[in-house]
Design a protein around this motif. Structure first.
Motif, mmCIF file in Angstrom:
data_model
loop_
_atom_site.group_PDB
_atom_site.id
_atom_site.type_symbol
_atom_site.label_atom_id
_atom_site.label_comp_id
_atom_site.label_asym_id
_atom_site.label_seq_id
_atom_site.Cartn_x
_atom_site.Cartn_y
_atom_site.Cartn_z
ATOM 1 N N ILE A 23 15.962 -24.252 42.120
ATOM 2 C CA ILE A 23 15.778 -24.887 40.807
ATOM 3 C C ILE A 23 16.935 -24.516 39.881
ATOM 4 O O ILE A 23 17.481 -25.367 39.175
ATOM 5 C CB ILE A 23 14.422 -24.498 40.186
ATOM 6 N N PHE A 27 19.559 -27.487 38.370
ATOM 7 C CA PHE A 27 19.652 -27.807 36.941
ATOM 8 C C PHE A 27 20.879 -27.199 36.265
ATOM 9 O O PHE A 27 21.085 -27.394 35.070
ATOM 10 C CB PHE A 27 18.372 -27.365 36.220
ATOM 11 N N SER A 33 18.967 -30.094 29.746
ATOM 12 C CA SER A 33 18.134 -29.070 30.357
ATOM 13 C C SER A 33 18.295 -27.791 29.562
ATOM 14 O O SER A 33 19.372 -27.500 29.044
ATOM 15 C CB SER A 33 18.587 -28.835 31.809
ATOM 16 N N HIS A 35 17.887 -25.093 31.136
ATOM 17 C CA HIS A 35 18.304 -24.231 32.251
ATOM 18 C C HIS A 35 17.328 -23.070 32.473
ATOM 19 O O HIS A 35 17.730 -22.001 32.920
ATOM 20 C CB HIS A 35 19.746 -23.731 32.058
ATOM 21 N N LYS A 36 16.057 -23.332 32.171
ATOM 22 C CA LYS A 36 15.018 -22.318 32.353
ATOM 23 C C LYS A 36 13.856 -22.863 33.181
ATOM 24 O O LYS A 36 12.771 -22.294 33.187
ATOM 25 C CB LYS A 36 14.514 -21.834 30.987
ATOM 26 N N GLU A 37 14.080 -23.981 33.872
ATOM 27 C CA GLU A 37 13.001 -24.603 34.645
ATOM 28 C C GLU A 37 12.435 -23.661 35.707
ATOM 29 O O GLU A 37 11.244 -23.702 35.992
ATOM 30 C CB GLU A 37 13.501 -25.889 35.307
ATOM 31 N N HIS A 38 13.283 -22.822 36.300
ATOM 32 C CA HIS A 38 12.828 -21.890 37.329
ATOM 33 C C HIS A 38 11.838 -20.875 36.753
ATOM 34 O O HIS A 38 10.905 -20.460 37.439
ATOM 35 C CB HIS A 38 14.001 -21.210 38.030
ATOM 36 N N LEU A 40 9.842 -21.563 34.147
ATOM 37 C CA LEU A 40 8.636 -22.362 33.906
ATOM 38 C C LEU A 40 7.776 -22.396 35.161
ATOM 39 O O LEU A 40 6.556 -22.198 35.100
ATOM 40 C CB LEU A 40 9.011 -23.785 33.477
ATOM 41 N N ALA A 88 6.857 -31.720 36.632
ATOM 42 C CA ALA A 88 7.984 -30.919 36.140
ATOM 43 C C ALA A 88 8.008 -29.598 36.873
ATOM 44 O O ALA A 88 7.018 -28.875 36.843
ATOM 45 C CB ALA A 88 7.858 -30.661 34.637
ATOM 46 N N PRO A 89 9.074 -29.310 37.502
ATOM 47 C CA PRO A 89 10.267 -30.118 37.716
ATOM 48 C C PRO A 89 10.267 -30.754 39.099
ATOM 49 O O PRO A 89 9.435 -30.430 39.941
ATOM 50 C CB PRO A 89 11.381 -29.070 37.650
ATOM 51 N N PHE A 177 4.226 -24.171 29.294
ATOM 52 C CA PHE A 177 5.360 -25.063 29.031
ATOM 53 C C PHE A 177 6.055 -24.702 27.712
ATOM 54 O O PHE A 177 7.196 -25.059 27.496
ATOM 55 C CB PHE A 177 4.897 -26.528 28.945
#
Length: 179
Positions: A23, A27, A33, A35-38, A40, A88-89, A177
């Motif tokens: 992830i 991203f 982004s 850049h913090k999806e991982h 989340l 997401a994501p 989230f």
């Protein structure tokens, strides 16, 4: 053009480190982004919104190259709350992007969500990409979005035809989230 076999399966705890890195890489160069999806994903795995069957990895030759997470959210108004899902994501390693892996993950997640009895999915994403999978602009339903984002980037799909036609209210994401 090289061909490869893609295996899509439910994520296991042994996959967490590889998914975290995937992830982050997927991203890294995305303009819109945080850049913090991982992070989340890590929070959602520990939440009540997490649906283990909807945390999927895509493998090529035993290596994880793609990931999707679909988790619970609500659509609320003053008198009612309707359960829906948040996509997401969806993430694919850069060297495997544009090869249909993200699309396969989305289609598989739709099938599993339907089998589990979920009726809709909401997402914030690319306006050109998600309509290919049946997503429509959220504003075409009687549902509002809690964040100020371009309306063409907020979409929903009815996994069961008509499931959002009598639903009105605002999308409410799980607290994970918002952290």
């Amino acid at each position: 053009m090289s061909t490869f076999t893609i295996n899509i399966r439910q994520e296991t705890p042994l996959d967490h480190a590889a998914v975290f890195e995937l992830i982050e890489q997927a991203f890294a160069n995305i303009e819109y982004s945080d850049h913090k999806e991982h992070f989340l994903v890590e929070r959602l795995r520990k939440s009540e919104a997490f649906v283990p069957e909807l945390s999927l990895v895509a493998e090529v030759d035993g290596a994880i190259v793609g990931y999707i997470l679909v988790s619970k959210l609500s659509i609320k108004n003053q008198t009612s709350s309707v359960e829906s899902l948040a996509l997401a994501p969806v993430a694919v390693l850069p060297e495997f992007q544009h090869k249909g892996i993200g699309g396969q993950l989305i289609r598989k997640a739709h099938i599993i969500a339907q089998e589990l009895g979920f009726k809709s999915i909401i997402l914030l994403g690319h306006a050109e990409y998600y309509p290919k999978f049946g997503y429509q602009a959220l504003h075409t339903f009687s549902i509002t979005y809690p964040f100020d984002v371009p309306k063409e980037n907020v979409m929903a799909i009815e996994l069961e035809k008509g499931s959002l036609s009598n639903v009105f209210g605002m999308v409410e994401y799980p607290k994970e989230f918002l952290e």
